[in-house]
Motif scaffolding. Structure first.
Motif, short mmCIF file in Angstrom:
data_model
loop_
_atom_site.label_atom_id
_atom_site.label_comp_id
_atom_site.label_asym_id
_atom_site.label_seq_id
_atom_site.Cartn_x
_atom_site.Cartn_y
_atom_site.Cartn_z
N TYR A 125 -33.01 -8.63 -1.99
CA TYR A 125 -31.66 -8.86 -2.06
C TYR A 125 -31.28 -10.19 -2.60
O TYR A 125 -32.20 -11.14 -2.74
CB TYR A 125 -30.89 -8.98 -0.61
CG TYR A 125 -31.09 -7.77 -0.01
CD1 TYR A 125 -30.17 -6.60 0.02
CD2 TYR A 125 -32.09 -7.56 0.94
CE1 TYR A 125 -30.15 -5.44 0.49
CE2 TYR A 125 -32.05 -6.42 1.71
CZ TYR A 125 -31.34 -5.35 1.52
OH TYR A 125 -31.32 -4.12 2.30
N TYR A 126 -30.35 -10.62 -3.52
CA TYR A 126 -29.71 -11.70 -3.84
C TYR A 126 -28.92 -12.29 -2.58
O TYR A 126 -27.79 -11.68 -2.42
CB TYR A 126 -28.95 -11.53 -5.20
CG TYR A 126 -28.39 -12.92 -5.81
CD1 TYR A 126 -28.94 -13.57 -6.95
CD2 TYR A 126 -27.09 -13.64 -5.36
CE1 TYR A 126 -28.55 -14.82 -7.36
CE2 TYR A 126 -26.85 -14.78 -5.70
CZ TYR A 126 -27.52 -15.41 -6.85
OH TYR A 126 -27.11 -16.63 -7.26
N VAL A 127 -29.23 -13.35 -2.15
CA VAL A 127 -28.61 -13.78 -0.90
C VAL A 127 -27.93 -15.40 -1.31
O VAL A 127 -28.32 -15.97 -1.89
CB VAL A 127 -29.81 -14.14 0.16
CG1 VAL A 127 -28.90 -14.52 1.32
CG2 VAL A 127 -30.53 -12.90 0.20
N MET A 147 -24.47 -14.64 2.94
CA MET A 147 -24.81 -15.19 4.23
C MET A 147 -24.28 -16.38 4.77
O MET A 147 -24.22 -17.29 3.98
CB MET A 147 -26.33 -15.36 4.24
CG MET A 147 -26.86 -16.05 5.41
SD MET A 147 -28.57 -16.54 5.28
CE MET A 147 -29.42 -14.74 5.69
N LEU A 153 -34.69 -12.99 3.50
CA LEU A 153 -34.09 -11.67 3.60
C LEU A 153 -34.10 -11.34 1.78
O LEU A 153 -34.07 -10.19 1.64
CB LEU A 153 -32.30 -12.16 3.76
CG LEU A 153 -31.27 -11.05 3.51
CD1 LEU A 153 -31.81 -9.62 4.37
CD2 LEU A 153 -29.98 -11.42 3.99
N ALA A 154 -34.03 -12.36 1.10
CA ALA A 154 -34.20 -12.13 -0.38
C ALA A 154 -35.62 -11.42 -0.61
O ALA A 154 -35.60 -10.46 -1.74
CB ALA A 154 -34.10 -13.54 -1.25
N ALA A 184 -28.79 -20.24 -3.12
CA ALA A 184 -29.05 -18.80 -3.43
C ALA A 184 -30.64 -18.56 -3.36
O ALA A 184 -31.16 -19.50 -3.95
CB ALA A 184 -28.49 -18.36 -4.79
N THR A 202 -23.34 -11.36 6.06
CA THR A 202 -23.77 -11.34 7.44
C THR A 202 -23.42 -12.87 7.71
O THR A 202 -23.06 -13.78 6.80
CB THR A 202 -25.14 -11.26 7.52
OG1 THR A 202 -25.92 -11.40 8.84
CG2 THR A 202 -26.01 -12.23 6.74
N VAL A 262 -25.62 -18.31 0.01
CA VAL A 262 -25.19 -19.18 1.35
C VAL A 262 -24.25 -20.17 0.80
O VAL A 262 -24.69 -21.15 0.42
CB VAL A 262 -26.40 -19.70 2.06
CG1 VAL A 262 -26.24 -20.34 3.43
CG2 VAL A 262 -27.59 -18.62 2.12
N VAL A 293 -26.07 -10.14 -0.91
CA VAL A 293 -25.60 -10.48 0.31
C VAL A 293 -24.97 -11.71 0.44
O VAL A 293 -25.78 -12.69 -0.03
CB VAL A 293 -26.92 -10.37 1.32
CG1 VAL A 293 -26.55 -10.58 2.70
CG2 VAL A 293 -27.67 -8.86 1.16
N THR A 348 -35.15 -19.84 -5.94
CA THR A 348 -34.09 -20.33 -5.11
C THR A 348 -33.25 -21.16 -6.13
O THR A 348 -33.87 -21.77 -7.31
CB THR A 348 -34.44 -21.20 -4.03
OG1 THR A 348 -35.16 -22.34 -4.45
CG2 THR A 348 -35.30 -20.21 -3.02
N ALA A 400 -32.47 -17.06 4.27
CA ALA A 400 -32.20 -16.60 3.25
C ALA A 400 -33.54 -16.13 2.21
O ALA A 400 -33.20 -15.03 1.73
CB ALA A 400 -31.23 -17.59 2.45
#
Length: 248
Positions: free
Chosen positions: A56-58, A33, A51-52, A19, A128, A60, A31, A3, A48
């Motif tokens: 995925y690279y999330v 978010m 989901l990662a 992230a 999202t 926020v 993604v 992160t 997050a």
């Protein structure tokens, strides 16, 4: 799960962001978010990361960055009762002054930031959002059909901008509504508007839920509703971003 915290340049100043992304290197579908109105905090970071963990690279972002960095307002570890009312009273003026134009300015910056990250695979991304963040997610997807392949929103006022927003949506969509927010009649009206606009979508009321049901740090949290949210969100992203997942 790696992160990081980030600063994203925008025309109105830097927006702080969080992230999360898979370990082991490589490139992953992106993604974006958008958190609920209470902003980035431990429960959002945990979502997050969850989901990662699915590849995925999330990203926020703090979409209320014009009012300050995270935490924009002080948030208790548990948001319930009188404390919830006090937090809502502090955050609502910030939400009310956040304009559609600000959402679109930020979306350009956030999506551009994602596209430039070396950890993010080329191609369309998913978006999202939760609560007001769900409306912001829909705005981003509608404004950038060439960049966004999937959009989801949960306990969100997705129709607040009117049906013309739906007419620009080309992304696959899922909208998960709280039973306390939407009547069956309102759901039917929304479904008709989405169909008229040609949006490939699912839209449903999650049984026995109240506004904010996905957030485990609030007194309206519903564990079954959160599971249902993952059961809808993950297949949506997997289908829409399959090519990027495979190549990553």
């Amino acid at each position: 799960m790696p992160t990081t915290t980030l600063q994203i340049p925008t025309p109105d100043g830097p927006a702080d962001a969080f992230a999360a992304f898979p370990d082991g290197g490589g490139r992953h579908p992106g993604v974006l978010m958008y958190p609920d109105a209470f902003g980035i905090r431990p429960v959002i970071r945990e979502m997050a990361q969850e989901l990662a963990s699915h590849g995925y690279y999330v990203l926020v972002p703090n979409y209320l960055h014009r009012a300050g960095s995270t935490p924009v307002i002080e948030i208790p570890s548990y948001i319930g009762g009188e404390e919830r009312e006090a937090v809502v009273a502090r955050v609502m003026p910030l939400i009310m002054t956040h304009t559609r134009e600000q959402s679109l300015t930020d979306a350009e910056a956030f999506l551009g930031f994602l596209a430039a990250r070396p950890e993010v695979a080329p191609g369309p991304v998913g978006v999202t959002g939760y609560c007001f963040g769900g409306l912001v997610a829909v705005r981003a997807a509608a404004a950038h059909p060439e960049r966004v392949a999937a959009v989801a929103a949960f306990h969100a006022p997705v129709a607040a901008d009117g049906p013309e927003t739906f007419e620009r949506l080309t992304a696959k969509a899922h909208f998960g509504h709280a039973a306390g927010d939407v009547t069956p009649e309102a759901l039917q009206e929304l479904d008709l508007a989405l169909k008229a606009a040609g949006v490939d979508h699912t839209s449903e009321i999650y049984p026995d839920t109240q506004h904010g049901f996905t957030m485990a740090d609030t007194d309206v949290f519903d564990a079954a509703g959160l599971r249902r949210h993952w059961d809808r969100l993950l297949p949506l992203l997997r289908t829409a971003l399959r090519t990027a997942l495979t190549s990553g």
